[in-house]
Design an enzyme around this catalytic site. Structure first.
Site, PDB file in Angstrom:
ATOM      1  CG  HIS A 114      -2.026  -1.024   1.083  1.00 34.98           C
ATOM      2  ND1 HIS A 114      -1.850  -2.362   1.375  1.00 34.98           N
ATOM      3  CD2 HIS A 114      -3.310  -0.890   0.670  1.00 34.98           C
ATOM      4  CE1 HIS A 114      -2.984  -3.007   1.160  1.00 34.98           C
ATOM      5  NE2 HIS A 114      -3.888  -2.140   0.724  1.00 34.98           N
TER       6      HIS A 114
ATOM      7  CD  GLU B 198      -8.342  -3.836  -3.802  1.00 30.12           C
ATOM      8  OE1 GLU B 198      -8.699  -2.761  -3.290  1.00 30.12           O
ATOM      9  OE2 GLU B 198      -8.317  -4.905  -3.158  1.00 30.12           O
TER      10      GLU B 198
ATOM     11  CD1 TRP C  58      -9.177   1.101  -2.958  1.00 28.26           C
ATOM     12  CD2 TRP C  58     -11.262   1.294  -3.728  1.00 28.26           C
ATOM     13  NE1 TRP C  58      -9.457  -0.048  -3.630  1.00 28.26           N
ATOM     14  CE2 TRP C  58     -10.741   0.034  -4.110  1.00 28.26           C
ATOM     15  CE3 TRP C  58     -12.564   1.634  -4.093  1.00 28.26           C
ATOM     16  CZ2 TRP C  58     -11.483  -0.886  -4.846  1.00 28.26           C
ATOM     17  CZ3 TRP C  58     -13.292   0.714  -4.828  1.00 28.26           C
ATOM     18  CH2 TRP C  58     -12.766  -0.522  -5.196  1.00 28.26           C
TER      19      TRP C  58
ATOM     20  CE1 TYR D 260     -11.653  -8.492   1.534  1.00 33.09           C
ATOM     21  CE2 TYR D 260     -10.914  -7.698  -0.602  1.00 33.09           C
ATOM     22  CZ  TYR D 260     -10.632  -8.149   0.673  1.00 33.09           C
ATOM     23  OH  TYR D 260      -9.320  -8.262   1.082  1.00 33.09           O
TER      24      TYR D 260
ATOM     25  CD  GLU E  46      -6.551  -7.694  -1.142  1.00 36.41           C
ATOM     26  OE1 GLU E  46      -7.608  -7.292  -0.597  1.00 36.41           O
ATOM     27  OE2 GLU E  46      -5.599  -6.946  -1.410  1.00 36.41           O
TER      28      GLU E  46
ATOM     29  CB  ILE F  37       5.236 -34.101  14.603  1.00 37.96           C
ATOM     30  CG1 ILE F  37       6.760 -34.293  14.668  1.00 37.96           C
ATOM     31  CG2 ILE F  37       4.524 -35.362  15.080  1.00 37.96           C
ATOM     32  CD1 ILE F  37       7.289 -34.605  16.064  1.00 37.96           C
ATOM     33  CE  LYS F  38       1.287 -33.270   7.662  1.00 39.22           C
ATOM     34  NZ  LYS F  38       0.983 -33.682   6.275  1.00 39.22           N
TER      35      LYS F  38
END
EC number: 3.2.1.78
Length: 513
Positions: free
Chosen positions: A132, A195, A200, A270, A295, A429-430
């Site tokens: 940004h 964007e 904006w 969005y 996004e 490790i799982k």
């Protein structure tokens, strides 16, 4: 629609429900030709792997999550994602924005999150960076929401102008951060000036759905100037360039810098109905590049109640060329909405630990439990074990199991060893636990290793994990001393005070990378 954007939710949007046409990518796209022919081999491998994901039947869309801005910790978002979904996102994102006001505009750029990105990369993940950018029309502060007049926008590529000098100083600051990542072997999905079709940001349109070709040309020139400087002068050969307009505005391709300056095309979305973006998707994939949702999240009015499972279903049904998605944080994040588990655990989704682009450090399996316990032991068990079991497994059909009594207790599963792990950077490790017993506010666990003649204790972070679901625990081995002399590897489990009854704990698929 982030960075606490207060853009009004606009529903003046045409819904397209037409049948998705069959659109295939060219041989060049399938061959994964990066815009930068001098990109390093790792970056070429990552890009080729991403570009070819849509050819797979499963494990074909990489998950991602925005971690935050520079000079703030990204660890909490990783913890939230893993606790809620049992998975670590495949991609971690940071923004090079510094929220603190600085005396000079270029100092609003910060790459303080680099070390966390390096750690995430070393643990088998991918990273993406957005910026940004502060407004070069001002000497100090950020002013990133103040539109830069087109006449000043055009000055950016002339580095002798006031705006051009500030722009160049900002490029230098970003390049320094990206170069640090390059020196640490990290490939970056780099997403600048996003964007741009919205009104904006300073680099965006001058009004709602307004389009001016002169301004678009200024944007394209600025992008190309950044690209040329980073690629040819700063020799940043670790970048995959991502172009991402916003779905809420028209002209999604009108600012496109050109095939020679972009590697991935994406959308920032969005939208309340992820299934209704067919027109924008078709316009983007017609550019003949791999496609992503750079996004995703709910609109402002639905934050807190949005169902994220809609996104993965929409990707599967309508946007099959998608190679990755990236969920935003804060009130837009999956853990503050619904459907996080479905999003990250769908059969199409690739999470960290499942990324395989032919990297030089693939995961090495230390222990699986397909035939026996491999001499693993335990302590603090009051109900027996460990044994092998087919009740749950992370890999294959068997795992290590122990029965435990709940109620403010801790338990250990461990293996006494004599190993040299000095060539590895991450141990994973799982784990899981059974569905019986009341675990109260939830069980937690962490990986530990003991090293040296003193058996020094080193441990990762505690992470909450869910019953009958797989959670990957890890420890950063770069922070562990005496790795040439590892004496013990294991997992510490904890049950909360408000738990009661009995349950079983499981462990499987011990790997290093």
């Amino acid at each position: 629609m982030k960075v606490y954007k207060k853009v009004a939710f606009v529903m003046a949007f045409i819904m397209f429900f037409s049948v998705l046409p069959t659109i295939s990518m060219s041989s060049e796209a399938n061959g994964a030709a990066l815009s930068n022919p001098n990109a390093n081999q790792t970056t070429k491998n990552v890009y080729s792997w991403l570009a070819n994901l849509p050819n797979k039947s499963n494990k074909r869309v990489v998950s991602g999550h925005f971690g935050g801005y520079s000079d703030s910790t990204l660890a909490w978002i990783k913890q939230c994602a893993r606790e809620l979904t049992g998975k670590m996102p495949g991609i971690l994102s940071c923004d090079y924005k510094n929220w603190q006001t600085r005396l000079y505009v270029a100092d609003q750029i910060s790459y303080g999150c680099n070390q966390e990105l390096i750690n995430f990369w070393n643990q088998g993940g991918l990273v993406t960076i957005s910026v940004h950018m502060p407004n070069p029309g001002f000497h100090s502060g950020e002013n990133y929401k103040t539109i830069l007049p087109t006449s000043q926008f055009q000055n950016l590529t002339n580095h002798r102008t006031t705006e051009g000098r500030r722009w160049k100083d900002m490029l230098d600051k970003m390049a320094d951060g990206l170069d640090e990542l390059q020196n640490n072997g990290v490939t970056v999905l780099f997403r600048p000036l996003h964007e741009m079709n919205g009104e904006w940001f300073w680099w965006g349109a001058e009004g709602y759905n307004q389009f001016d070709q002169t301004r678009a040309n200024a944007y394209i020139s600025a992008w190309r100037d950044m690209y040329q400087y980073f690629t040819h002068e700063r020799k940043l050969n670790n970048l995959i360039w991502v172009y991402s307009p916003d779905v809420y505005r028209d002209h999604v391709t009108s600012y496109y810098p050109g095939a020679n300056y972009v590697d991935i095309v994406a959308l920032d979305s969005y939208h309340p109905d992820p299934h209704s973006l067919t027109d924008q998707y078709n316009r983007m994939i017609a550019l003949d590049k791999p496609f992503a949702f750079a996004e995703i999240g709910p609109p402002e009015s639905m934050a807190g109640s949005f169902d994220y499972s809609n996104y993965i279903q929409a990707i599967k049904q309508k946007y099959p060329r998608t190679v990755y998605f990236l969920a935003w944080n804060d009130k837009w994040s999956p853990h503050n909405n619904r459907g996080a588990w479905d999003l990250f655990n769908d059969s199409w989704v690739v999470n960290r630990g499942e990324i395989d682009y032919g990297q030089s450090n693939p995961a090495t399996v230390l222990y699986d439990f397909e035939n026996n316990t491999l001499s693993w032991s335990g302590c603090e068990f009051t109900d027996g074990g460990p044994w092998t079991s087919n009740e749950w497994s992370a890999n294959g059909t068997q795992s290590l199991k122990a029965d435990v009594v709940l109620g403010n207790n801790s338990y250990h599963l461990q293996k006494t060893v004599n190993r040299n792990l000095s060539s590895f950077k991450n141990l994973e490790i799982k784990v899981s636990h059974s569905s019986w017993g009341n675990v109260g506010s939830g069980m937690t666990a962490r990986v530990f290793v003991k090293t040296g003649s003193a058996w020094r204790w080193n441990a990762g972070e505690f992470c909450q994990f869910a019953g009958k679901r797989t959670t990957a625990l890890s420890i950063d081995l770069t922070k562990v001393s005496n790795l040439h002399d590892v004496r013990e590897i294991g997992v510490e489990y904890k049950a909360p005070a408000n738990s009661n009854g009995k349950t079983a704990i499981y462990l499987d698929h011990v790997t290093v990378r």
